[in-house]
Design a protein around this motif. Sequence first.
Motif, short mmCIF file in Angstrom:
data_model
loop_
_atom_site.label_atom_id
_atom_site.label_comp_id
_atom_site.label_asym_id
_atom_site.label_seq_id
_atom_site.Cartn_x
_atom_site.Cartn_y
_atom_site.Cartn_z
N TRP A 319 23.66 32.23 49.39
CA TRP A 319 24.29 33.84 49.06
C TRP A 319 25.28 33.78 48.81
O TRP A 319 26.27 33.36 49.52
N THR A 320 26.11 34.66 48.01
CA THR A 320 27.26 35.72 47.66
C THR A 320 28.40 36.07 47.65
O THR A 320 28.89 37.10 47.58
N GLY A 321 26.69 37.45 47.96
CA GLY A 321 26.74 38.71 47.39
C GLY A 321 27.56 39.03 48.67
O GLY A 321 27.60 38.40 49.31
N GLY A 322 27.65 40.67 48.37
CA GLY A 322 28.03 41.45 50.18
C GLY A 322 27.11 41.32 51.16
O GLY A 322 26.13 40.97 50.55
N GLY A 323 27.59 41.89 52.05
CA GLY A 323 26.24 41.65 53.17
C GLY A 323 25.79 40.33 53.57
O GLY A 323 25.23 40.41 55.36
N GLY A 324 26.87 40.24 53.76
CA GLY A 324 26.77 38.05 54.74
C GLY A 324 27.07 38.23 55.60
O GLY A 324 28.22 39.26 56.08
N PRO A 325 26.70 37.12 56.96
CA PRO A 325 27.04 37.81 58.27
C PRO A 325 28.65 36.98 58.50
O PRO A 325 28.31 35.30 57.72
N ASP A 326 29.37 37.07 59.43
CA ASP A 326 30.21 36.56 59.90
C ASP A 326 29.97 36.04 61.11
O ASP A 326 29.42 34.73 61.96
N VAL A 327 29.67 37.13 62.04
CA VAL A 327 29.43 36.36 63.88
C VAL A 327 28.04 36.42 63.55
O VAL A 327 27.83 35.30 65.01
#
Length: 437
Positions: A319-327
């Motif tokens: 997954w390389t799109g927007g909305g990916g989690p960080d924390v």
Amino acid sequence: MIRKCVCVVLLAAALLAPVYKVHAQDNWPQWRGPDQNGVSAATALPTTWSLTENIVWKTALPSWSASTPIIWGDRIFVTSPSPAASEEEKEPGGKELLLLCISRENGRELWRHKLGEGNWLYRKQNNTSPSPVTDGKHVWVVTGTGQVTALDMDGKVLWKRNLQKDYGPFGLNFGYASSPLLYDGKLILEVLHGSYTDDPSYIVAFDTMTGKELWRRERPTDAWAESPDAYTTPTLLTQGKVTQVVISGGDYVTGHDPETGKEIWRASGLNPEQRRNYRIVASPLVVNDMIYAPTRRRPLLALRAGGTGNVTDNIVWRWTGGGGPDVPTPVCDGTYFYMVDDRGRATCLDAKSGEVIWGPERTARGIVSSSPVLADGKLYILNEMAVSTVLAAGPEFKLLATNELDGTYTLSSPAVSGSQLFIRTATHLYCIGKKAD
């Protein structure tokens, strides 16, 4: 006649006493629940609540913490700093590091134990961030100072040791925050660091009853600057009769033999551009034969389990799109993969293909640091202002409710037990559900 009266009294007491189901899913023994994936089989959970609706009880806590409450039977365990004694202590909390045992029935504090001293503020966490773990007979807890403590359910200490004293100072940029993993009589801990140390990262296992070191293995990486740092928690992968420990961080996701700590496989791709600031916060997730490894927003990798050595070719989708989690760590039921980014945008993917089902969709406005929980056909998302968004689980985005509590700083992930939710804010622990439960 006296016997009949006694029987009637006992029967009445039994009927009035809180009822707890006995199956394993009724417990929340570790940070991400009974199956380490944020999913619960609980039913009849509340959809709406407020400070005056569906609050079974609330109990004041000494201070704020990012750690999640864990639950076994009628006992809840939470870590916390002591109350702040001055304005200077207000941000990190007090100097003492505590473990509290709270009654599931009414929120009353049963006991507290001082784990140690030394509390500092590391941006969004203090030294009580790691969540405890329990097997129903004992509880184990780690602090950001490296103190590891084993206790029985009544607060009696079985053993103590300290990771920094035994193996050297932590070298993470934002403090130590990994929660322990319990497996087959072993307490397994990871220390993935490198920002402020040249010492290697490692994983270590202790005997749960004695604290004796069973094994310790270095975990090599070619990540640089801040990228060796990880605030993740290890998880388990089971295929047939084989179980492995899965660890993510330092630009790699790896699988280890729980009996020896030996690395069995590793996959690269978490930091494809080899950036210097790709520390990882969200933990790996294992569902069926798939391993999901978040990184710093993107890419997020989905790997097919199996193999030895370099298994980077096992990556099924990225997954390389927007909305990916960080924390926030994602949640998955094997069919749908749900993730929430730090701005509160929720996305649902096909768990096997990575295809977008819906999203990213906006939830309650605010930053999200806690991890979502999936239970009773609902997705629970909690932001830093203690506002919860409840979504319908499944292939259609549907907002069911937005619920507010006390509005205080909230980093802890929700816990589920029976037909009740447990939410920790900066000031209180709330038991949410129908009071008849």
